[in-house]
Each structure stands twice: as C-alpha cells, then as structure tokens.
Design an enzyme around this catalytic site. Structure first.
Site, short mmCIF file in Angstrom:
data_model
loop_
_atom_site.label_atom_id
_atom_site.label_comp_id
_atom_site.label_asym_id
_atom_site.label_seq_id
_atom_site.Cartn_x
_atom_site.Cartn_y
_atom_site.Cartn_z
N ASP A 1 0.82 -1.21 0.00
CA ASP A 1 0.00 0.00 0.00
C ASP A 1 0.85 1.26 0.00
O ASP A 1 1.77 1.42 0.81
CB ASP A 1 -0.95 -0.01 1.20
N HIS B 1 0.12 -7.68 -1.30
CA HIS B 1 -1.20 -8.32 -1.29
C HIS B 1 -1.92 -8.08 -2.60
O HIS B 1 -1.53 -7.21 -3.39
CB HIS B 1 -2.03 -7.86 -0.09
#
Ligand code: SIN
Length: 281
Positions: free
Chosen positions: A98, A254
């Site tokens: 992120d 992810h």
C-alpha cells in the site's frame, strides 16, 4: 489469546480477542508481536464501529489520509472500499504494497469487512522476506544498493479515470499532483523493527530502476514480480462479515481477488503512517 498460523509462509489468525473494547497493553504487545512475526494477522467475528477500528489501528501509529482516494465524510482517515454488485473489482486488484508511491509509504493497513460475497473476494498476501531470502547470492548482490522509482500514475489514471475523478463511481478519487509524483525507494528494504531484509518492488506502483529507462528495467522487474508472488510465499484470507485484517506493508504484498462480479463487497480501510524505506540502518 490463540495465534494460529495460516500457512508455512505467512499470516496468522488470532482468536480470543475482542477489538471493540479497550485492549490491555499485554494483549496489544502480543498482537503487535504476531503482526511482526506473521506479516498479516486476522481476527474473526468482530463488531466494530468506525471509532473502534480507528482506535485499534492507532495503537500501531498515527493514521493518514489518502491523497487520491477520498475518505469518508465523517472519518476522513477511513476509505470505504465499495465494489457494487454487477461490477468488476478494481481497488487493490493486482500485487502491491500500500502506497509505495508515498515518500513514507504506509506501515500497516487495517481492513474490516462488513458486506462480504458468499464466495470470492479473498485477499492474497505474499511474504517479501521470503522473496528476498530465496534469491541467489548473485541476484542479492546485484540488487543491493539499487533503487527504484514508484508512482501512482499507472494505478490511478487507468482504466476508468474520468468516472472516478468525476464522482460517477462508488469510490471517489481526487486529482492532485500526488497522482504523477515519482519517489525513489531501495529495491531491498530493511524492516525497521525486525531488521530483516525484504524485496520492495511491486507491479502496481514500481515504474523503473533509478537511472534506467522503463524498457531497460522491464526484464528484471518482470522476473522479480513473478518471483515475489510465488505460491510458496503466500497465504489467502477468506473474508467473513466481521473479519478484520492488519498487514505489514514493509514486508508483505497483497492482491484483492476480482472473482465476485455478481456480488457486493463493502470494507473499511485505514492505513498507519510509515517511515522512508531504507536499505541499511
Ligand atoms: C487493499 O489493497 O488495500 C484492499 C484489499 C482488499 O480489498 O482486499
């Protein structure tokens, strides 16, 4: 509290904790240790108000607002991640850590699931310590000291740009120079808490190696991207209503799986401020 590993690579479910109340320091320390040990931790059957999620995530550090994706009106540090019924998923689809396009990328992400499809919409995680450790000595030596450019441009200008920025989609985006800004990070990142080294490039935000063209960078980046996501390094989290995930962006990538076109999915996401990635202490 019971910590149950999900796979041999990473991820653990933590049982026997209620996150809506005040967490004792001892419980927090155990959760924090599991976060460092497993790279992603998961809780089930929680009933959280927005304030509870914020309070829990704040135990890990200051929260941040996203410069491009609009936060909630009442809680600007929370992004409501909405995938309407009948549409393809877009947010988080593709391997990434992120906000690696920040000068100081997010340390941790805390995601709470409220509307979950009957099947599909899982999140897959990959351990980037293992990605580094399984490279050959020659490749490790070559990557040492190398830096890469990260930018949000590709992810936030394609493919439905106008609709997103003009407020015609379930999630709203804000145009600013943050979309186009480029930042430089080491390709091998030393985790500031565990002191372990991790591979730190991702196909969503990494653009090229510093001082090289995109064309020159592509073959090696392509190799690293497929290596980063080897199934041997992964765990897969199957969401249920009331599940909460917390992952460490300094050592894990992810991927939000886009396989539930017919169903809605609604999640609440906060990120914890991180530090500037360093290759050495
Ligand atoms: C994200 O990439 O932060 C979202 C992941 C997800 O929705 O599963």
């Amino acid at each position: 509290m019971d910590v149950r590993p999900l796979t041999g690579a990473m991820g653990a479910e933590i049982l026997g904790v209620r996150l809506s109340g005040a967490l004792s320091n001892a419980d927090f320390d155990a959760i924090h240790q599991a976060f460092l040990d497993y790279g992603a931790i998961f809780f089930r059957d929680q009933t959280l108000r927005r304030e509870d999620q914020i309070a829990f995530a704040r135990r890990f550090g200051d929260l941040e607002e996203h410069p491009i994706v609009e936060g909630m009106a009442e809680h600007s540090e929370i992004i409501k991640v909405v995938k309407p019924k009948g549409e393809a998923a877009e947010f988080g689809v593709g391997w990434h850590t992120d906000n690696s396009f920040f000068q100081k990328p997010s340390k941790a992400t805390c995601l709470y699931g409220e509307v979950i499809p009957p099947y599909g919409g899982d999140t897959v995680y990959a351990n980037q310590y293992l990605a580094y450790e399984t490279l050959s000595d020659g490749m490790k030596a070559m990557l040492e000291g190398l830096e890469a450019i990260h930018s949000a441009e590709r992810a936030y200008t394609e493919p439905q740009t106008r609709d997103k920025y003009e407020g015609r989609r379930a999630m709203r985006y804000r145009w600013s120079e943050a979309v186009l800004r480029e930042v430089v990070h080491p390709v091998l990142r030393l985790h500031p808490e565990t002191k372990r080294k991790a591979l730190y490039v991702n196909p969503t935000f990494t653009v090229r190696f510093k001082d090289m063209t995109e064309e020159e960078s592509r073959p090696l980046l392509h190799y690293l991207y497929q290596h980063c996501a080897r199934p041997d390094f992964c765990c897969r989290f199957v969401w249920r209503k009331g599940s909460l995930a917390l992952w460490d962006n300094r050592c894990a990538q992810h991927y939000a799986v886009d396989d539930y076109r017919d169903y809605e999915r609604v999640m609440f996401r906060v990120t914890v401020k991180g530090d500037a990635p360093r290759g050495k202490i």
